[in-house]
Write a protein that holds these residues in place. Sequence first.
Motif, short mmCIF file in Angstrom:
data_model
loop_
_atom_site.label_atom_id
_atom_site.label_comp_id
_atom_site.label_asym_id
_atom_site.label_seq_id
_atom_site.Cartn_x
_atom_site.Cartn_y
_atom_site.Cartn_z
N ASP A 49 -35.79 25.18 40.76
CA ASP A 49 -35.05 26.50 40.59
C ASP A 49 -33.77 25.93 39.87
O ASP A 49 -33.27 26.65 39.11
CB ASP A 49 -34.47 26.85 41.97
CG ASP A 49 -35.74 27.81 42.88
OD1 ASP A 49 -36.47 27.78 41.96
OD2 ASP A 49 -35.41 27.85 43.66
N LEU A 50 -33.13 24.84 40.37
CA LEU A 50 -32.00 24.16 39.57
C LEU A 50 -32.28 23.92 38.03
O LEU A 50 -31.55 24.06 37.18
CB LEU A 50 -31.48 23.02 40.21
CG LEU A 50 -30.87 23.18 41.62
CD1 LEU A 50 -30.49 22.06 42.24
CD2 LEU A 50 -29.40 23.95 41.30
N GLN A 55 -32.34 24.91 32.34
CA GLN A 55 -33.18 25.25 31.15
C GLN A 55 -32.67 26.43 30.42
O GLN A 55 -32.51 26.67 29.22
CB GLN A 55 -34.54 25.24 31.21
CG GLN A 55 -35.06 23.78 31.65
CD GLN A 55 -36.55 23.64 32.06
OE1 GLN A 55 -36.97 24.85 32.94
NE2 GLN A 55 -37.26 22.71 31.79
N THR A 56 -32.24 27.42 31.34
CA THR A 56 -31.96 28.76 30.83
C THR A 56 -30.32 28.58 30.28
O THR A 56 -30.09 29.12 29.31
CB THR A 56 -31.67 29.77 32.08
OG1 THR A 56 -33.18 30.03 32.56
CG2 THR A 56 -31.04 31.15 31.38
N GLU A 57 -29.72 27.71 30.80
CA GLU A 57 -28.16 27.54 30.41
C GLU A 57 -28.25 26.67 28.98
O GLU A 57 -27.51 27.09 27.88
CB GLU A 57 -27.22 26.80 31.34
CG GLU A 57 -26.10 26.44 30.74
CD GLU A 57 -25.18 25.54 31.70
OE1 GLU A 57 -23.97 25.37 31.40
OE2 GLU A 57 -25.86 25.29 32.88
N GLU A 58 -29.11 25.93 28.82
CA GLU A 58 -29.35 25.24 27.65
C GLU A 58 -29.81 25.97 26.45
O GLU A 58 -29.30 26.13 25.43
CB GLU A 58 -30.30 24.02 27.91
CG GLU A 58 -30.25 22.99 26.55
CD GLU A 58 -30.94 23.37 25.46
OE1 GLU A 58 -30.76 22.93 24.30
OE2 GLU A 58 -32.16 24.05 25.61
N SER A 59 -31.02 27.03 26.81
CA SER A 59 -31.31 28.03 25.91
C SER A 59 -30.48 28.92 25.65
O SER A 59 -30.11 29.10 24.30
CB SER A 59 -32.52 28.60 26.64
OG SER A 59 -32.93 29.60 25.73
N LEU A 135 -32.63 16.62 36.08
CA LEU A 135 -33.26 17.42 37.00
C LEU A 135 -34.83 17.16 36.80
O LEU A 135 -35.78 17.10 37.50
CB LEU A 135 -33.02 18.84 36.84
CG LEU A 135 -31.55 19.24 37.56
CD1 LEU A 135 -31.17 20.57 37.19
CD2 LEU A 135 -31.62 19.20 39.14
N THR A 136 -35.18 17.15 35.39
CA THR A 136 -36.63 16.88 35.25
C THR A 136 -37.12 15.42 35.79
O THR A 136 -38.15 15.47 36.04
CB THR A 136 -36.77 16.94 33.49
OG1 THR A 136 -36.63 18.06 33.18
CG2 THR A 136 -38.45 16.67 33.19
N GLU A 137 -36.26 14.65 35.53
CA GLU A 137 -36.48 13.11 36.20
C GLU A 137 -36.68 13.22 37.56
O GLU A 137 -37.71 12.79 38.41
CB GLU A 137 -35.29 12.24 35.76
CG GLU A 137 -35.98 10.64 36.24
CD GLU A 137 -34.83 9.77 35.92
OE1 GLU A 137 -34.98 8.82 36.40
OE2 GLU A 137 -33.98 10.16 35.24
#
Length: 247
Positions: A49-50, A55-59, A135-137
């Motif tokens: 979720d985080l 990712q949404t923020e980066e987009s 977070l991906t890691e």
Amino acid sequence: MKAAPADQIRLLDVQGLDTRLQQLEHKRRSLPEHAEIESLTKDLTQLRDLLVAAQTEESDCAREQTKAEQDVDQVRRRAGRDQQRLDSGAVTSPKDLENLQREIASLAKRQGDLEDVVLEVMERRESAQERVAELTERVGSVQGKTDDAAARRDAAVEELDAEAASVTKEREVIAGSVPDDLLKLYGKLREQQGGVGAAKLYQRSCQGCRQELAITELSEIRSAAPDTVVRCENCRRILVRTADSGL
């Protein structure tokens, strides 16, 4: 009810196998990997979720940056056209020249403000990208732990199921040699008494309820024929007499 002493002894064997099957099922449900996987799955859901939020923020920042850069480019082109007009000498009116110079200055200020916006958005985007990478890691790490726990659980379940299948097969063979009426009574009592329908009479005590039998009850059992199926007065389970009964 009557049953040969050997059949009653075999009933104890059936009880032992049923108890083992219960233990295996309990162990299967209580594997530590179940709780471990549940905890890791909760962590994984939160992290995902985080990650989606990051990712949404980066987009969003990427789109905002593109828009801000387009605004800068638009102002820059307009300022360039005005500067060309000024340098060309085509504008001769003092008033028009003043207005043109004022517009060029205004556009320069506007361009500077927009470039500051671009820098601010780029900083937010970079921060979001770092958050996405982190977070991906973490998602990958927790997913790896979850997969490992699931593999250990599956291996343990497979081993327990194999043993349960073997015990079940052995039970079928032994139960097949026990008289139907005795087996039916045993099944009914086992359902009523928490999984134990038959118990050994050991040293004058019922191994089902762990109570020592009263003297009168022992006397009745002692005088009963060997093929008589006796019951514990306390728990009503089938009592199987052996050489260790203490009669």
